[in-house]
Motif scaffolding. Structure first.
Motif, PDB file in Angstrom:
ATOM      1  N   ASN A 167       0.838  -1.201   0.000  1.00  0.00           N
ATOM      2  CA  ASN A 167       0.000   0.000   0.000  1.00  0.00           C
ATOM      3  C   ASN A 167       0.874   1.251   0.000  1.00  0.00           C
ATOM      4  O   ASN A 167       0.645   2.189   0.762  1.00  0.00           O
ATOM      5  N   ARG A 168       1.879   1.238  -0.885  1.00  0.00           N
ATOM      6  CA  ARG A 168       2.809   2.351  -0.981  1.00  0.00           C
ATOM      7  C   ARG A 168       2.958   2.759  -2.442  1.00  0.00           C
ATOM      8  O   ARG A 168       2.948   1.909  -3.344  1.00  0.00           O
ATOM      9  N   ALA A 169       3.114   4.052  -2.659  1.00  0.00           N
ATOM     10  CA  ALA A 169       3.354   4.589  -3.998  1.00  0.00           C
ATOM     11  C   ALA A 169       4.783   5.104  -4.074  1.00  0.00           C
ATOM     12  O   ALA A 169       5.254   5.779  -3.152  1.00  0.00           O
ATOM     13  N   ARG A 170       5.490   4.762  -5.146  1.00  0.00           N
ATOM     14  CA  ARG A 170       6.875   5.183  -5.328  1.00  0.00           C
ATOM     15  C   ARG A 170       7.037   5.828  -6.697  1.00  0.00           C
ATOM     16  O   ARG A 170       6.498   5.335  -7.698  1.00  0.00           O
ATOM     17  N   PHE A 171       7.793   6.932  -6.721  1.00  0.00           N
ATOM     18  CA  PHE A 171       8.054   7.645  -7.966  1.00  0.00           C
ATOM     19  C   PHE A 171       9.555   7.894  -8.070  1.00  0.00           C
ATOM     20  O   PHE A 171      10.209   8.215  -7.073  1.00  0.00           O
ATOM     21  N   GLY A 172      10.108   7.746  -9.270  1.00  0.00           N
ATOM     22  CA  GLY A 172      11.528   7.957  -9.449  1.00  0.00           C
ATOM     23  C   GLY A 172      11.844   8.548 -10.806  1.00  0.00           C
ATOM     24  O   GLY A 172      11.117   8.335 -11.788  1.00  0.00           O
ATOM     25  N   VAL A 173      12.949   9.290 -10.872  1.00  0.00           N
ATOM     26  CA  VAL A 173      13.418   9.872 -12.121  1.00  0.00           C
ATOM     27  C   VAL A 173      14.947   9.872 -12.088  1.00  0.00           C
ATOM     28  O   VAL A 173      15.560  10.113 -11.040  1.00  0.00           O
ATOM     29  N   ASN A 174      15.582   9.546 -13.204  1.00  0.00           N
ATOM     30  CA  ASN A 174      17.039   9.584 -13.278  1.00  0.00           C
ATOM     31  C   ASN A 174      17.473   9.950 -14.683  1.00  0.00           C
ATOM     32  O   ASN A 174      16.765   9.669 -15.666  1.00  0.00           O
ATOM     33  N   THR A 175      18.615  10.596 -14.788  1.00  0.00           N
ATOM     34  CA  THR A 175      19.146  11.006 -16.082  1.00  0.00           C
ATOM     35  C   THR A 175      20.661  11.063 -16.009  1.00  0.00           C
ATOM     36  O   THR A 175      21.245  11.168 -14.916  1.00  0.00           O
ATOM     37  N   ALA A 198      10.535   9.584  -4.616  1.00  0.00           N
ATOM     38  CA  ALA A 198       9.582   9.897  -3.551  1.00  0.00           C
ATOM     39  C   ALA A 198       8.782   8.650  -3.237  1.00  0.00           C
ATOM     40  O   ALA A 198       8.444   7.870  -4.133  1.00  0.00           O
ATOM     41  N   LEU A 199       8.518   8.431  -1.965  1.00  0.00           N
ATOM     42  CA  LEU A 199       7.733   7.283  -1.510  1.00  0.00           C
ATOM     43  C   LEU A 199       6.656   7.781  -0.557  1.00  0.00           C
ATOM     44  O   LEU A 199       6.937   8.594   0.337  1.00  0.00           O
ATOM     45  N   TYR A 200       5.453   7.271  -0.736  1.00  0.00           N
ATOM     46  CA  TYR A 200       4.357   7.620   0.162  1.00  0.00           C
ATOM     47  C   TYR A 200       3.682   6.346   0.648  1.00  0.00           C
ATOM     48  O   TYR A 200       3.216   5.527  -0.142  1.00  0.00           O
ATOM     49  N   ASP A 201       3.680   6.168   1.973  1.00  0.00           N
ATOM     50  CA  ASP A 201       3.030   5.029   2.607  1.00  0.00           C
ATOM     51  C   ASP A 201       1.599   5.423   2.939  1.00  0.00           C
ATOM     52  O   ASP A 201       1.364   6.240   3.835  1.00  0.00           O
ATOM     53  N   VAL A 202       0.648   4.850   2.201  1.00  0.00           N
ATOM     54  CA  VAL A 202      -0.753   5.248   2.357  1.00  0.00           C
ATOM     55  C   VAL A 202      -1.269   4.881   3.739  1.00  0.00           C
ATOM     56  O   VAL A 202      -1.945   5.674   4.409  1.00  0.00           O
ATOM     57  N   SER A 255       5.686   9.995   4.263  1.00  0.00           N
ATOM     58  CA  SER A 255       6.383  10.142   2.987  1.00  0.00           C
ATOM     59  C   SER A 255       7.886  10.179   3.210  1.00  0.00           C
ATOM     60  O   SER A 255       8.369  10.505   4.301  1.00  0.00           O
ATOM     61  N   GLU A 256       8.623   9.844   2.171  1.00  0.00           N
ATOM     62  CA  GLU A 256      10.082   9.894   2.204  1.00  0.00           C
ATOM     63  C   GLU A 256      10.575  10.409   0.855  1.00  0.00           C
ATOM     64  O   GLU A 256      10.123   9.940  -0.199  1.00  0.00           O
ATOM     65  N   LEU A 257      11.484  11.363   0.882  1.00  0.00           N
ATOM     66  CA  LEU A 257      12.030  11.954  -0.328  1.00  0.00           C
ATOM     67  C   LEU A 257      13.522  11.652  -0.405  1.00  0.00           C
ATOM     68  O   LEU A 257      14.204  11.557   0.614  1.00  0.00           O
ATOM     69  N   GLY A 258      14.019  11.511  -1.619  1.00  0.00           N
ATOM     70  CA  GLY A 258      15.431  11.237  -1.805  1.00  0.00           C
ATOM     71  C   GLY A 258      15.945  11.844  -3.088  1.00  0.00           C
ATOM     72  O   GLY A 258      15.197  12.046  -4.046  1.00  0.00           O
ATOM     73  N   ALA A 259      17.228  12.162  -3.106  1.00  0.00           N
ATOM     74  CA  ALA A 259      17.877  12.700  -4.296  1.00  0.00           C
ATOM     75  C   ALA A 259      19.339  12.298  -4.265  1.00  0.00           C
ATOM     76  O   ALA A 259      19.907  12.043  -3.196  1.00  0.00           O
ATOM     77  N   GLY A 260      19.944  12.239  -5.442  1.00  0.00           N
ATOM     78  CA  GLY A 260      21.342  11.849  -5.503  1.00  0.00           C
ATOM     79  C   GLY A 260      22.003  12.355  -6.761  1.00  0.00           C
ATOM     80  O   GLY A 260      21.346  12.709  -7.752  1.00  0.00           O
TER      81      GLY A 260
END
Length: 332
Positions: free
Chosen positions: A84-92, A108-112, A117-122
């Motif tokens: 029951n979690r939504a995850r979104f990602g982007v990389n280039t 980004a991750l969101y636990d419904v 929520s949890e955000l990440g970048a790298g």
């Protein structure tokens, strides 16, 4: 075991892992399917069925625009309460010159269920020439455990056609973590002699708060009809002065033609601080099933509970050895 069907625009794979005997693994079946709507856009579903604890399923959409990849995944609710979690990602990846590239990513991750929520970048910077590859990067996260940072760097240099040296390090802090890891290594490959070696130091949360220094040294000398292999592994828990442990291994194989071989191996494990010594040995036979691929069956009469996980149980074992290098696929 596994079976797959791959014919554009459909890919389907079914795999099953079945533990034999004791251990901690569970029988698990994984089903995955992917449908390509276009060259850049696809949808997929994946279901991992653990026959003891339940299943985990997810739906994903992947899209590519130029050098940028986008992914959206939803983990379906499971019987054990996970998912029951939504995850979104982007990389280039962006070129900064002929030898330098930079990689950027975000997620980004969101636990419904938990409404968290949890955000990440790298980012990673890579420099590459014919002889040297160097990289440095960082990842940052922000979530329920606070703000966390990971810093890492590494370099690999080819001093000659036979010798390559490597070094890398990683530091993590924040979000309840504080750990460090550093390693140095080498690889040497000639026509008849090959060797690998690594020394590693790890501490803090990366070591489970048990600082450790370890080393691995392995070498092989090979002739058309026989090969000899040796190795020396060590491990020391820095909080326990008497924990120094060393393991010496020696083995050999005699080849009958290009397809069959018989061999033997022996190992010695010693810990001077406790005055303990352990011995292990075994016999085995090998057959070459494909170029660079050997299937080996052996027997370990006494068992051996040493460093690593090779041949630790008493009794028969089966091993698959693969050789992967620049000659793969050219028939050599």
């Amino acid at each position: 075991v596994g079976v797959g069907y791959h014919r554009a625009p459909v890919d389907v794979d079914v795999t099953h892992s079945q533990p034999l005997g004791g251990g901690t693994l569970d029988p698990t079946t994984t089903v995955s399917a992917r449908y390509a709507l276009s060259d850049a856009l696809s949808v997929s579903v994946r279901d991992e069925i653990n026959w003891n604890t339940g299943q985990r399923a997810s739906l994903s959409v992947d899209n590519r625009v130029g050098n940028t990849n986008y992914t959206a995944t939803y983990d379906l609710p499971g019987s054990g309460g996970q998912g029951n979690r939504a995850r979104f990602g982007v990389n280039t990846t962006l070129p900064l010159g002929e030898q330098v590239t930079v990689g950027l990513r975000g997620n980004a991750l969101y636990d419904v269920a938990a409404a968290q929520s949890e955000l990440g970048a790298g980012a990673d910077l890579t420099y590459k020439t014919d002889r040297v590859t160097a990289a440095a990067g960082t990842d940052v996260t922000a979530g329920s455990k606070g703000f966390g940072v990971v810093l890492r760097a590494g370099v690999s240099g080819q001093l000659s056609d036979q010798l390559t040296l490597t070094a890398d390090g990683l530091v993590e802090f924040g979000a309840g973590k504080n750990g460090q890891r550093a390693a140095l290594g080498y690889a040497y490959r000639a026509s008849a002699f090959n060797s690998l070696g690594t020394v590693r130091y790890v501490t803090g949360t990366l070591a489970g708060n048990a600082p450790e220094f370890s080393s691995i040294l392995a070498a092989e000398y090979r002739q058309p009809q026989w090969a000899v292999r040796g190795g020396l592994d060590t491990r020391t828990l820095l909080n326990d002065p008497g924990s120094f442990t060393a393991q010496l291994g020696l083995g050999g194989t005699y080849y009958f033609g290009e397809r069959f071989g018989v061999g033997a191996w022996g190992r010695l494990l010693t810990q001077p601080g406790s005055g303990t010594t352990q011995y292990g040995y075994g016999l085995e036979g090998s057959v070459r099933v494909l170029p660079g691929t050997w299937l080996t069956a052996g027997y370990n009469p006494a068992g051996f509970d040493g460093l690593g996980s090779a041949y630790t149980r008493q009794g028969a074992y089966l091993r698959l050895d693969l050789t992967v290098d620049e000659t793969l696929g050219d028939g050599k």
